[in-house]
Design a protein around this motif. Structure first.
Motif, mmCIF file in Angstrom:
data_model
loop_
_atom_site.group_PDB
_atom_site.id
_atom_site.type_symbol
_atom_site.label_atom_id
_atom_site.label_comp_id
_atom_site.label_asym_id
_atom_site.label_seq_id
_atom_site.Cartn_x
_atom_site.Cartn_y
_atom_site.Cartn_z
ATOM 1 N N ARG A 94 0.872 -1.185 0.000
ATOM 2 C CA ARG A 94 0.000 0.000 0.000
ATOM 3 C C ARG A 94 0.908 1.234 0.000
ATOM 4 O O ARG A 94 1.529 1.553 1.001
ATOM 5 N N LEU A 95 0.947 1.895 -1.138
ATOM 6 C CA LEU A 95 1.949 2.932 -1.375
ATOM 7 C C LEU A 95 1.288 4.238 -1.774
ATOM 8 O O LEU A 95 0.388 4.260 -2.612
ATOM 9 N N GLY A 96 1.729 5.329 -1.159
ATOM 10 C CA GLY A 96 1.238 6.655 -1.511
ATOM 11 C C GLY A 96 2.348 7.478 -2.143
ATOM 12 O O GLY A 96 3.450 7.567 -1.600
ATOM 13 N N ARG A 137 -0.769 8.411 8.436
ATOM 14 C CA ARG A 137 -0.966 8.435 9.875
ATOM 15 C C ARG A 137 -2.143 7.554 10.292
ATOM 16 O O ARG A 137 -2.133 6.931 11.357
ATOM 17 N N ALA A 138 -3.166 7.483 9.428
ATOM 18 C CA ALA A 138 -4.354 6.673 9.707
ATOM 19 C C ALA A 138 -4.112 5.190 9.457
ATOM 20 O O ALA A 138 -4.979 4.363 9.744
ATOM 21 N N GLY A 139 -2.927 4.835 8.920
ATOM 22 C CA GLY A 139 -2.609 3.437 8.668
ATOM 23 C C GLY A 139 -3.234 2.881 7.410
ATOM 24 O O GLY A 139 -3.251 1.666 7.207
ATOM 25 N N GLU A 140 -3.725 3.755 6.516
ATOM 26 C CA GLU A 140 -4.373 3.290 5.294
ATOM 27 C C GLU A 140 -3.360 2.923 4.214
ATOM 28 O O GLU A 140 -3.697 2.251 3.246
ATOM 29 N N ILE A 141 -2.117 3.387 4.366
ATOM 30 C CA ILE A 141 -1.028 2.997 3.476
ATOM 31 C C ILE A 141 0.185 2.642 4.330
ATOM 32 O O ILE A 141 0.277 3.033 5.494
ATOM 33 N N ASP A 142 1.103 1.880 3.744
ATOM 34 C CA ASP A 142 2.300 1.449 4.469
ATOM 35 C C ASP A 142 3.422 2.483 4.385
ATOM 36 O O ASP A 142 4.135 2.719 5.361
ATOM 37 N N LEU A 143 3.586 3.059 3.203
ATOM 38 C CA LEU A 143 4.687 3.972 2.928
ATOM 39 C C LEU A 143 4.175 5.125 2.072
ATOM 40 O O LEU A 143 3.231 4.953 1.291
ATOM 41 N N ALA A 144 4.832 6.281 2.188
ATOM 42 C CA ALA A 144 4.440 7.426 1.373
ATOM 43 C C ALA A 144 5.666 8.216 0.959
ATOM 44 O O ALA A 144 6.641 8.324 1.719
ATOM 45 N N GLY A 145 5.622 8.777 -0.228
ATOM 46 C CA GLY A 145 6.648 9.703 -0.676
ATOM 47 C C GLY A 145 6.295 11.096 -0.188
ATOM 48 O O GLY A 145 5.328 11.686 -0.667
ATOM 49 N N ALA A 267 11.459 11.986 0.398
ATOM 50 C CA ALA A 267 11.820 10.817 1.210
ATOM 51 C C ALA A 267 10.709 9.787 1.169
ATOM 52 O O ALA A 267 9.551 10.114 0.894
ATOM 53 N N MET A 268 11.076 8.548 1.434
ATOM 54 C CA MET A 268 10.093 7.506 1.650
ATOM 55 C C MET A 268 9.854 7.442 3.151
ATOM 56 O O MET A 268 10.792 7.309 3.935
ATOM 57 N N VAL A 269 8.585 7.538 3.566
ATOM 58 C CA VAL A 269 8.239 7.748 4.966
ATOM 59 C C VAL A 269 7.282 6.664 5.441
ATOM 60 O O VAL A 269 6.413 6.212 4.686
ATOM 61 N N TRP A 270 7.435 6.260 6.705
ATOM 62 C CA TRP A 270 6.518 5.288 7.296
ATOM 63 C C TRP A 270 6.326 5.632 8.771
ATOM 64 O O TRP A 270 7.101 6.388 9.355
ATOM 65 N N ARG A 271 5.262 5.104 9.375
ATOM 66 C CA ARG A 271 4.968 5.387 10.773
ATOM 67 C C ARG A 271 6.030 4.777 11.685
ATOM 68 O O ARG A 271 6.374 3.611 11.546
ATOM 69 N N ARG A 272 6.526 5.579 12.611
ATOM 70 C CA ARG A 272 7.560 5.103 13.532
ATOM 71 C C ARG A 272 7.027 3.962 14.399
ATOM 72 O O ARG A 272 5.928 4.026 14.918
ATOM 73 N N ASN A 273 7.811 2.904 14.479
ATOM 74 C CA ASN A 273 7.491 1.713 15.271
ATOM 75 C C ASN A 273 6.310 0.922 14.718
ATOM 76 O O ASN A 273 5.813 0.004 15.375
ATOM 77 N N ALA A 274 5.840 1.256 13.526
ATOM 78 C CA ALA A 274 4.734 0.500 12.918
ATOM 79 C C ALA A 274 5.278 -0.782 12.289
ATOM 80 O O ALA A 274 6.446 -0.859 11.883
ATOM 81 N N TYR A 275 4.411 -1.783 12.215
ATOM 82 C CA TYR A 275 4.789 -3.027 11.541
ATOM 83 C C TYR A 275 4.810 -2.789 10.038
ATOM 84 O O TYR A 275 3.871 -2.237 9.463
#
Length: 293
Positions: A94-96, A137-145, A267-275
Motif C-alpha cells: 500500500r503505497l502513496g 498516519r491513519a494506517g491506510e497505506i504502508d509507505l508514502a513519498g 523521502a520515503m516515509v513510514w509510521r515510527r514503530n509501525a509493523y
C-alpha cells in the motif's frame, strides 16, 4: 487440539497399522499408541475399535478423522501461504506517491519492484504531501513519498534532494540570470501548486521570511499546465531542478533559486514503530539499494 496427535491418528487410520504409521511420522510405535490414547482422552470417547489386526473407526473416530484431515489440510495451507508471504510470492504493498516527482523518482523503482515481485499487488494512491501524511498516519497505506521535514511520528529514508528553480517566461528580464533570490520576484505574480502540496508551503514560507505575501494568480496540481501558464507570461512558478530539466519548454527559462530552507527533499516515509509487511520492507530495501547504485 494437538496437531501432532491428530496427524498421528490420521496416519494410523490411513495405514491401518500402528507400526506403519510410526514409520510415516518418524516415531516409535509406543509414541504412536500414546498419542492416540491421549487424543481419545481429549475427545472423551474411543476413536478406534481394534478388531484382530485391523483398526475400525468408532462413530467418534469417524468424526475426528474426517474433521482432522480438513484441519490438517487447512494448517498446511496456512503454512504455505505464510511461506509465500515470506518469499514475497504473495501480498499487498500500500503505497502513496505525490504527483510531483513520482514519474522521475519512482516509476523506475515501481518497474523494478514489479519485475522482482510479480505476485505482489500494489495498491497505489496519489495525493499531495499533506493528504498523504494524513492517510499514512491513519494506517491506510504502508509507505508514502513525502517532502522532508516530516512529523516526529514518522521514520524516513531520503530519496532525493534538489534545489528549487524559478520558472520564468523566456522574455522576462530576470530569465537571463544564473540564479535569483525570492526578493527579486516580489513584484511578480505567482503560479503555485495546490495548498495540499508541500511545495506550496515552501514558497509561502520563503516569501514571508523575505517580508511579503506572494500575489497568486493561479493554483494547479498539474506540472505541465503550470509550465504552460508560465510560457504565456502569466507569472513565475517553482519546481525542483531535476523535474524542470525534464520538462524543457522553449518559452520558459529555469533560474536557480538561492534561498535557505527551499531544498526539495523527497523521502520515503513510514509510521515510527509501525509493523511493515514483507512487501513494504522489500519496497523500502529497493529504495535504499537504488540510492547506492
Amino acid at each position: 487440539m494437538n496437531f501432532r496427535r491428530l496427524r498421528i491418528f490420521v496416519e494410523v487410520v490411513r495405514q491401518d497399522s500402528f507400526s506403519r504409521a510410526a514409520d510415516i511420522v518418524a516415531a516409535t510405535q509406543s509414541t504412536v499408541s500414546k498419542a492416540v490414547r491421549q487424543l481419545e482422552e481429549e475427545v472423551g470417547a474411543p476413536l478406534l475399535d481394534r478388531v484382530g489386526a485391523h483398526n475400525i473407526l468408532t462413530p467418534a473416530g469417524e468424526i475426528v478423522y474426517r474433521r482432522g484431515m480438513k484441519l490438517l489440510a487447512d494448517r498446511d495451507d496456512l503454512l504455505v501461504e505464510l511461506a509465500e508471504l515470506r518469499g514475497l510470492k504473495r501480498g499487498t504493498l500500500r503505497l502513496g506517491l505525490p504527483p510531483i516527482g513520482s514519474s522521475t523518482l519512482f516509476a523506475p523503482l515501481f518497474t523494478a519492484y514489479r519485475r522482482l515481485y510479480p505476485g505482489i499487488t500494489v495498491h497505489l494512491v496519489e495525493h499531495g504531501s499533506d493528504q498523504l501524511e494524513q492517510i499514512l498516519r491513519a494506517g491506510e497505506i504502508d509507505l508514502a513519498g513525502l517532502l522532508l521535514p516530516t512529523s516526529e511520528d514518522f521514520d524516513s529514508e531520503l530519496v532525493r534532494s534538489e534545489s528549487l528553480v524559478a520558472l520564468l517566461p523566456d522574455t522576462h528580464p530576470l530569465a537571463a540570470r544564473s540564479s535569483i533570490r525570492i526578493e527579486d520576484l516580489r513584484e511578480m505574480d505567482f503560479i503555485l501548486f495546490e495548498s495540499s502540496f508541500s511545495l506550496h508551503r515552501i514558497i509561502y514560507d520563503v516569501c514571508r521570511r523575505a517580508g511579503f505575501d506572494p500575489s497568486v494568480v493561479a493554483v494547479s496540481s498539474q506540472v505541465d499546465f503550470v509550465i504552460e501558464l508560465v510560457a504565456t507570461g502569466l507569472g513565475v512558478a517553482f519546481l525542483p531542478q531535476m523535474i524542470a530539466a525534464q520538462r524543457l519548454h522553449g518559452g520558459v527559462r529555469a533560474v536557480l533559486l538561492e534561498e535557505e530552507g527551499t531544498a526539495w527533499q523527497m523521502a520515503m516515509v513510514w509510521r515510527r514503530n509501525a509493523y511493515l509487511s514483507e512487501a513494504a520492507q522489500a519496497w523500502l530495501d529497493l529504495v535504499r539499494h537504488r540510492q547506492t547504485v
